[in-house]
Scaffold this motif. Structure first.
Motif, short mmCIF file in Angstrom:
data_model
loop_
_atom_site.label_atom_id
_atom_site.label_comp_id
_atom_site.label_asym_id
_atom_site.label_seq_id
_atom_site.Cartn_x
_atom_site.Cartn_y
_atom_site.Cartn_z
N LEU A 67 16.00 9.93 -3.29
CA LEU A 67 14.57 9.71 -3.18
C LEU A 67 14.35 8.22 -2.95
O LEU A 67 14.71 7.40 -3.80
CB LEU A 67 13.83 10.18 -4.43
N LEU A 68 13.81 7.90 -1.78
CA LEU A 68 13.54 6.51 -1.43
C LEU A 68 12.07 6.21 -1.67
O LEU A 68 11.21 7.08 -1.47
CB LEU A 68 13.86 6.26 0.05
N LYS A 69 11.77 4.99 -2.10
CA LYS A 69 10.39 4.53 -2.24
C LYS A 69 10.26 3.23 -1.46
O LYS A 69 10.91 2.24 -1.78
CB LYS A 69 10.02 4.30 -3.71
N THR A 70 9.44 3.26 -0.41
CA THR A 70 9.28 2.09 0.42
C THR A 70 8.49 1.02 -0.32
O THR A 70 7.80 1.30 -1.30
CB THR A 70 8.55 2.43 1.74
N ASP A 71 8.59 -0.22 0.17
CA ASP A 71 7.86 -1.32 -0.47
C ASP A 71 6.35 -1.12 -0.43
O ASP A 71 5.62 -1.72 -1.21
CB ASP A 71 8.22 -2.65 0.19
N ASP A 72 5.87 -0.26 0.49
CA ASP A 72 4.44 0.02 0.54
C ASP A 72 4.08 1.31 -0.21
O ASP A 72 2.99 1.86 -0.04
CB ASP A 72 3.91 0.02 1.97
N GLY A 73 5.00 1.80 -1.06
CA GLY A 73 4.69 2.89 -1.98
C GLY A 73 4.85 4.31 -1.48
O GLY A 73 4.44 5.25 -2.14
N VAL A 74 5.50 4.50 -0.33
CA VAL A 74 5.68 5.84 0.24
C VAL A 74 7.03 6.41 -0.21
O VAL A 74 8.05 5.71 -0.18
CB VAL A 74 5.60 5.80 1.78
N TYR A 75 7.03 7.68 -0.62
CA TYR A 75 8.27 8.36 -1.01
C TYR A 75 8.84 9.12 0.18
O TYR A 75 8.11 9.77 0.93
CB TYR A 75 8.02 9.33 -2.16
#
Length: 147
Positions: A67-75
């Motif tokens: 599960l990745l979480k981008t720096d702009d808060g998207v999973y």
């Protein structure tokens, strides 16, 4: 091919499941990590895991979900199916803590992505591949490419 990002992944506290119907089975929880590329970066959430099946010595089938979480808060869910093939002597060197050049083993696979956010829908429905370098048995560097 275009590189999407590199992941630095830490996997600790492996769980040896013993011999299952798919061979020796090892579960590797994903403790932490980060990913970074030209158009995307963020953190690997500590909720994923890799499962390594070893039907015969030196031949490993790996299934991993991160599960990745981008720096702009998207999973983003990242699913990887890979093959790791190495000779016993190479595996022994890794077990002893030696650095082993990635050209001495084969660790490659396919990657799929899932996300509910429009900003990263470009990742879905693409053919992606990965090349993995074993830094040590707890740390991996995974390079992901769009074909």
């Amino acid at each position: 091919m275009r590189k999407i990002f590199d992941i630095n992944l830490i996997q600790q506290n492996d769980i040896n499941m013993g011999i299952t119907c798919r061979g020796d089975t090892l579960v590797s929880p994903s403790d932490k990590g980060s990913f970074s590329g030209k158009d995307i970066k963020g953190q690997v959430m500590p909720t994923g895991m890799g499962i390594t099946y070893t039907p015969i010595a030196g031949s490993n089938d790996i299934e991993s979900t991160l599960l990745l979480k981008t720096d702009d808060g998207v999973y983003i869910i990242m699913e990887m199916r890979a093959f790791l093939n190495m000779e016993d002597c190479v595996e022994q060197r890794l077990m002893e803590g030696d650095h082993v050049d990635p050209d001495e083993y084969y660790f490659k696979g396919t990657v799929r992505f899932r996300t509910g956010h429009d900003m990263y829908k470009w990742l879905e429905r693409k053919v992606c591949v990965c090349v993995t370098e074993i830094i040590n048995w707890e740390e991996l560097k995974i390079s992901v490419y769009m074909v």
